[in-house]
Design a protein around this motif. Structure first.
Motif, PDB file in Angstrom:
ATOM      1  N   THR A 127       5.678   8.566  -2.607  1.00 45.90           N
ATOM      2  CA  THR A 127       6.108   7.950  -1.352  1.00 45.90           C
ATOM      3  C   THR A 127       7.614   8.049  -1.155  1.00 45.90           C
ATOM      4  OG1 THR A 127       6.413   5.735  -2.300  1.00 45.90           O
ATOM      5  CG2 THR A 127       4.196   6.306  -1.503  1.00 45.90           C
ATOM      6  N   THR A 169       0.788   3.592   2.095  1.00 45.63           N
ATOM      7  CA  THR A 169       1.226   3.801   3.477  1.00 45.63           C
ATOM      8  C   THR A 169       2.457   2.964   3.795  1.00 45.63           C
ATOM      9  OG1 THR A 169      -1.036   4.286   4.187  1.00 45.63           O
ATOM     10  CG2 THR A 169       0.538   3.643   5.898  1.00 45.63           C
ATOM     11  N   ASP A 170       2.428   1.695   3.380  1.00 38.76           N
ATOM     12  CA  ASP A 170       3.569   0.824   3.652  1.00 38.76           C
ATOM     13  C   ASP A 170       4.798   1.225   2.834  1.00 38.76           C
ATOM     14  OD1 ASP A 170       2.140  -0.565   5.492  1.00 38.76           O
ATOM     15  OD2 ASP A 170       1.873  -2.385   4.294  1.00 38.76           O
ATOM     16  N   SER A 180       0.841  -1.187   0.000  1.00 38.79           N
ATOM     17  CA  SER A 180       0.000   0.000   0.000  1.00 38.79           C
ATOM     18  C   SER A 180       0.881   1.242   0.000  1.00 38.79           C
ATOM     19  CB  SER A 180      -0.896   0.012   1.233  1.00 38.79           C
ATOM     20  OG  SER A 180      -0.109   0.172   2.409  1.00 38.79           O
ATOM     21  N   GLN A 203       6.338   4.039   4.592  1.00 41.23           N
ATOM     22  CA  GLN A 203       6.960   3.564   5.823  1.00 41.23           C
ATOM     23  C   GLN A 203       8.293   2.881   5.529  1.00 41.23           C
ATOM     24  OE1 GLN A 203       6.144   4.245   8.851  1.00 41.23           O
ATOM     25  NE2 GLN A 203       7.756   3.002   9.793  1.00 41.23           N
TER      26      GLN A 203
END
Length: 283
Positions: free
Chosen positions: A256, A222-223, A220, A226
């Motif tokens: 990202t 988000t991952d 994702s 991260q």
């Protein structure tokens, strides 16, 4: 020109011409000369011009051809890409094979440029994959470069990629580290990439020595962000996002902070560019 590409051209010509071009032989006078242009029926990025010239030369060295644009150039609908002069029979015999090479390569280059444009302004590079037509890998990857993309490994021999199926057989960090150390000793020039589909794996792989890349598979946004944060200020390993990337999602993935995004679609699902050969005069 690479031997594999030379063989591909010869195979393509044998496949199309066979024992002879009967249509041209019976319906086009031997003495007829012609002038023709390769014309773009749609806008995009041109690629494969040098291959087109090589096809023409192999069919008949008497064909005089010149490129009017360079590989990698953006082209508009209606643009003239190549001029041909010579025996009409020979030009007609070479037409389809020449266009097949240029249409495919221009399609790959155009698709690649769309992805490159979509991530412009970030530090993320667009990568190709090994999802290429068998026998066409060098040409597909050449077209990716013409489209502004970056080549991933050429095959199984020039970069190690330890993917999920490999990890099924050996996932213990100690075993992985031992294998990486042995590889680096015996093949110091070969880079190592490990595939992770969970952040827990990313954390483990960041602790191993000799890892050049981590492939973040189907994570994702988000991952992905991260994972970039977990790497911190370090410049290695480089992070590659992969899995179901589309033009709608690629900009968000680039945001990202990953270093690379690999896109199989630019070679395995590409649409050939619409190019045509238009004759303008015959004698």
């Amino acid at each position: 020109m690479d031997e594999s590409v030379e063989r591909l051209i010869e195979s393509a010509l044998r496949e199309d011409i066979g024992s002879g071009d009967l249509t041209s032989l019976y319906f086009v006078p031997e003495e007829r000369r012609a002038t023709a242009f390769v014309v773009a029926r749609e806008a995009g990025v041109f690629s494969g011009g040098e291959l087109g010239l090589e096809v023409l030369h192999r069919v008949d060295p008497a064909i005089q051809a010149s490129l009017l644009v360079a590989d990698g150039d953006r082209i508009a609908e209606g643009a003239y890409l190549m001029k041909l002069e010579g025996p009409a029979r020979s030009i007609l015999t070479a037409e389809r094979t020449m266009l097949n090479f240029m249409q495919r390569m221009s399609g790959v280059a155009s698709a690649t440029r769309q992805y490159v444009d979509a991530v412009r302004g970030t530090n993320t590079q667009i990568l190709d994959t090994r999802k290429t037509i068998p026998g066409w890998r060098l040409l597909d990857k050449r077209a990716v470069l013409d489209g502004g993309g970056t080549n991933h490994r050429m095959g199984l021999y020039d970069r190690v990629m330890v993917k999920d199926n490999h990890l099924m057989a050996a996932s213990d960090p100690v075993v992985l580290q031992t294998a990486i150390k042995r590889l680096k000793e015996e093949h110091p020039q070969v880079e190592v990439e490990l595939e992770a589909d969970r952040l827990e794996q990313v954390q483990i792989f960041l602790g191993l020595e000799g890892v050049n890349y981590i492939l973040l598979d189907n994570m994702s946004l988000t991952d992905l962000a991260q994972a970039v944060k977990m790497r911190g200020e370090a410049t290695t390993p480089l992070l590659e996002a992969s899995g179901g990337v589309t033009l709608k999602t690629v900009a968000g993935i680039a945001a990202t902070g990953v270093d690379f995004i690999s896109v199989g679609a630019i070679t395995h699902s590409v649409k050939a560019m619409d190019l045509a050969l238009d004759f303008t005069r015959s004698e």
